[in-house]
Design a protein around this motif. Structure first.
Motif, short mmCIF file in Angstrom:
data_model
loop_
_atom_site.label_atom_id
_atom_site.label_comp_id
_atom_site.label_asym_id
_atom_site.label_seq_id
_atom_site.Cartn_x
_atom_site.Cartn_y
_atom_site.Cartn_z
N PRO A 15 64.13 62.58 69.81
CA PRO A 15 62.74 62.11 69.87
C PRO A 15 62.49 61.07 68.77
O PRO A 15 62.99 61.21 67.65
CB PRO A 15 61.91 63.37 69.62
N TYR A 16 61.72 60.05 69.09
CA TYR A 16 61.44 58.97 68.14
C TYR A 16 61.02 59.49 66.76
O TYR A 16 61.54 59.02 65.75
CB TYR A 16 60.37 58.04 68.72
N PRO A 17 60.13 60.49 66.67
CA PRO A 17 59.71 60.96 65.34
C PRO A 17 60.86 61.52 64.49
O PRO A 17 60.79 61.49 63.27
CB PRO A 17 58.67 62.06 65.63
N PHE A 18 61.93 61.99 65.13
CA PHE A 18 63.06 62.51 64.37
C PHE A 18 63.65 61.43 63.47
O PHE A 18 63.97 61.67 62.31
CB PHE A 18 64.16 63.05 65.30
N TYR A 19 63.79 60.21 64.00
CA TYR A 19 64.40 59.12 63.24
C TYR A 19 63.55 58.76 62.02
O TYR A 19 64.08 58.53 60.93
CB TYR A 19 64.59 57.89 64.14
N ILE A 20 62.24 58.73 62.21
CA ILE A 20 61.34 58.39 61.11
C ILE A 20 61.37 59.52 60.06
O ILE A 20 61.39 59.26 58.85
CB ILE A 20 59.90 58.17 61.63
N ASP A 21 61.40 60.75 60.53
CA ASP A 21 61.42 61.90 59.62
C ASP A 21 62.68 61.93 58.77
O ASP A 21 62.60 62.12 57.55
CB ASP A 21 61.29 63.20 60.44
N TRP A 79 61.31 54.51 43.73
CA TRP A 79 60.28 54.68 44.77
C TRP A 79 60.59 53.78 45.94
O TRP A 79 60.90 52.60 45.77
CB TRP A 79 58.89 54.34 44.22
N HIS A 80 60.53 54.33 47.14
CA HIS A 80 60.68 53.59 48.40
C HIS A 80 59.40 53.75 49.20
O HIS A 80 58.87 54.86 49.31
CB HIS A 80 61.84 54.14 49.23
N GLY A 81 58.88 52.67 49.76
CA GLY A 81 57.66 52.76 50.56
C GLY A 81 57.42 51.48 51.35
O GLY A 81 58.29 50.62 51.44
N ASN A 82 56.20 51.36 51.89
CA ASN A 82 55.83 50.23 52.75
C ASN A 82 56.81 50.08 53.91
O ASN A 82 57.26 48.98 54.23
CB ASN A 82 55.75 48.92 51.95
N PHE A 83 57.14 51.20 54.54
CA PHE A 83 58.16 51.22 55.59
C PHE A 83 57.69 50.55 56.88
O PHE A 83 56.55 50.71 57.29
CB PHE A 83 58.54 52.67 55.93
N VAL A 84 58.63 49.86 57.50
CA VAL A 84 58.49 49.39 58.89
C VAL A 84 59.78 49.83 59.58
O VAL A 84 60.88 49.47 59.15
CB VAL A 84 58.34 47.86 58.96
N HIS A 85 59.65 50.64 60.63
CA HIS A 85 60.82 51.20 61.32
C HIS A 85 60.90 50.68 62.75
O HIS A 85 59.88 50.50 63.41
CB HIS A 85 60.73 52.73 61.42
N VAL A 86 62.13 50.51 63.21
CA VAL A 86 62.40 50.29 64.62
C VAL A 86 63.53 51.25 64.99
O VAL A 86 64.63 51.15 64.44
CB VAL A 86 62.82 48.83 64.92
N ALA A 87 63.23 52.19 65.85
CA ALA A 87 64.23 53.18 66.26
C ALA A 87 64.68 52.89 67.68
O ALA A 87 63.90 52.44 68.52
CB ALA A 87 63.65 54.59 66.18
N ASP A 88 65.96 53.14 67.91
CA ASP A 88 66.54 52.99 69.24
C ASP A 88 67.21 54.31 69.62
O ASP A 88 68.39 54.52 69.33
CB ASP A 88 67.56 51.84 69.23
N PRO A 89 66.44 55.23 70.23
CA PRO A 89 67.01 56.54 70.55
C PRO A 89 68.23 56.48 71.47
O PRO A 89 69.11 57.34 71.36
CB PRO A 89 65.84 57.26 71.24
N SER A 91 70.76 54.49 71.35
CA SER A 91 71.97 54.31 70.56
C SER A 91 71.96 55.15 69.28
O SER A 91 72.84 54.99 68.43
CB SER A 91 72.17 52.84 70.21
N ASN A 92 70.96 56.04 69.14
CA ASN A 92 70.84 56.89 67.95
C ASN A 92 70.87 56.06 66.67
O ASN A 92 71.64 56.34 65.74
CB ASN A 92 71.93 57.96 67.92
N ALA A 93 70.03 55.04 66.63
CA ALA A 93 69.97 54.16 65.47
C ALA A 93 68.53 53.90 65.07
O ALA A 93 67.62 53.97 65.90
CB ALA A 93 70.66 52.83 65.79
N VAL A 94 68.34 53.62 63.79
CA VAL A 94 67.02 53.24 63.29
C VAL A 94 67.22 52.19 62.20
O VAL A 94 68.14 52.28 61.39
CB VAL A 94 66.20 54.46 62.77
N CYS A 95 66.38 51.17 62.26
CA CYS A 95 66.37 50.12 61.25
C CYS A 95 65.07 50.26 60.47
O CYS A 95 64.00 50.39 61.07
CB CYS A 95 66.46 48.75 61.93
N SER A 96 65.17 50.24 59.14
CA SER A 96 64.00 50.42 58.29
C SER A 96 63.94 49.31 57.26
O SER A 96 64.91 49.08 56.54
CB SER A 96 64.06 51.77 57.57
N GLN A 97 62.79 48.63 57.21
CA GLN A 97 62.51 47.67 56.15
C GLN A 97 61.56 48.36 55.19
O GLN A 97 60.68 49.11 55.62
CB GLN A 97 61.85 46.42 56.71
N PHE A 98 61.70 48.07 53.88
CA PHE A 98 60.89 48.79 52.91
C PHE A 98 60.94 48.09 51.56
O PHE A 98 61.79 47.23 51.30
CB PHE A 98 61.38 50.23 52.76
#
Length: 143
Positions: A15-21, A79-89, A91-98
Motif C-alpha cells: 500500500p502507498y502509505p507503507f512506502y511513506i511510513d 534533521w530530515h524534513g520538507n519531504f516530497v515523495h513519489v512511490a511506485d508500488p 516496482s516497490n520503489a520510492v523516491c524522496s526529496q528532502f
C-alpha cells in the motif's frame, strides 16, 4: 527472489502509505534520533546503500551500521524534513526529496537538499541511492 534487481517486476505491491511510513516514520526518524536498531531494521541483511555523487558504496547491513556509527559520532544534530515523495508500488520503489539540517560536532549547521531512491524487497530496503547536494557525509565506517 533469486533474480531480484532494483525496480524489477513480479513483486507484490505494498500500500502507498507503507512506502511513506518506512522512509519517514521509521528510517529518517531513526537517523534523526540516532536510533541504530530502528535504522537497521529498515534494511535487508544484504542491502546496499550507495552515495551516488561520490560513488561511495556500503555493501551489507554491517557496512551500513559502520557508516551510521561514524555519522552519529561526527554530527551532534541531524534533521530530515520538507519531504516530497513519489512511490511506485508496482516496482516497490520510492523516491524522496528532502532537506537535511546537520551540525558537525562543534561546527556550524549545514543545509543539504537531497534525494534518495529506495528499492524494497520483502518490505525492507534492498538498494538505496543517495544523491547529496554537498560533500559526502556518508563515509565508510570501521566495520
Amino acid at each position: 527472489m533469486a533474480d531480484w534487481s532494483p525496480g524489477c517486476g513480479g513483486q507484490a505491491p505494498l500500500p502507498y502509505p507503507f512506502y511513506i511510513d518506512i522512509v519517514t516514520k521509521r528510517y529518517f526518524d531513526g537517523v534523526d534520533n540516532k536510533n541504530m536498531d530502528q535504522v537497521l531494521n529498515c534494511f535487508a541483511p544484504d542491502a546496499t546503500l550507495t552515495e551516488v555523487t561520490s560513488n561511495t558504496v556500503h555493501q551489507g547491513r554491517e557496512a551500513i551500521r559502520a557508516m551510521f556509527i561514524k555519522l552519529f559520532a561526527d554530527f551532534e544534530q541531524i534533521w530530515h524534513g520538507n519531504f516530497v515523495h513519489v512511490a511506485d508500488p508496482v516496482s516497490n520503489a520510492v523516491c524522496s526529496q528532502f532537506t537535511v539540517l546537520i551540525t558537525p560536532n562543534g561546527g556550524e549547521q549545514l543545509r543539504y537538499e537531497n534525494c534518495n531512491r529506495f528499492y524494497l524487497e520483502d518490505r525492507l530496503f534492498k538498494d538505496v541511492y543517495v544523491y547529496m547536494s554537498g560533500d559526502n557525509l556518508l563515509k565508510e565506517g570501521d566495520a
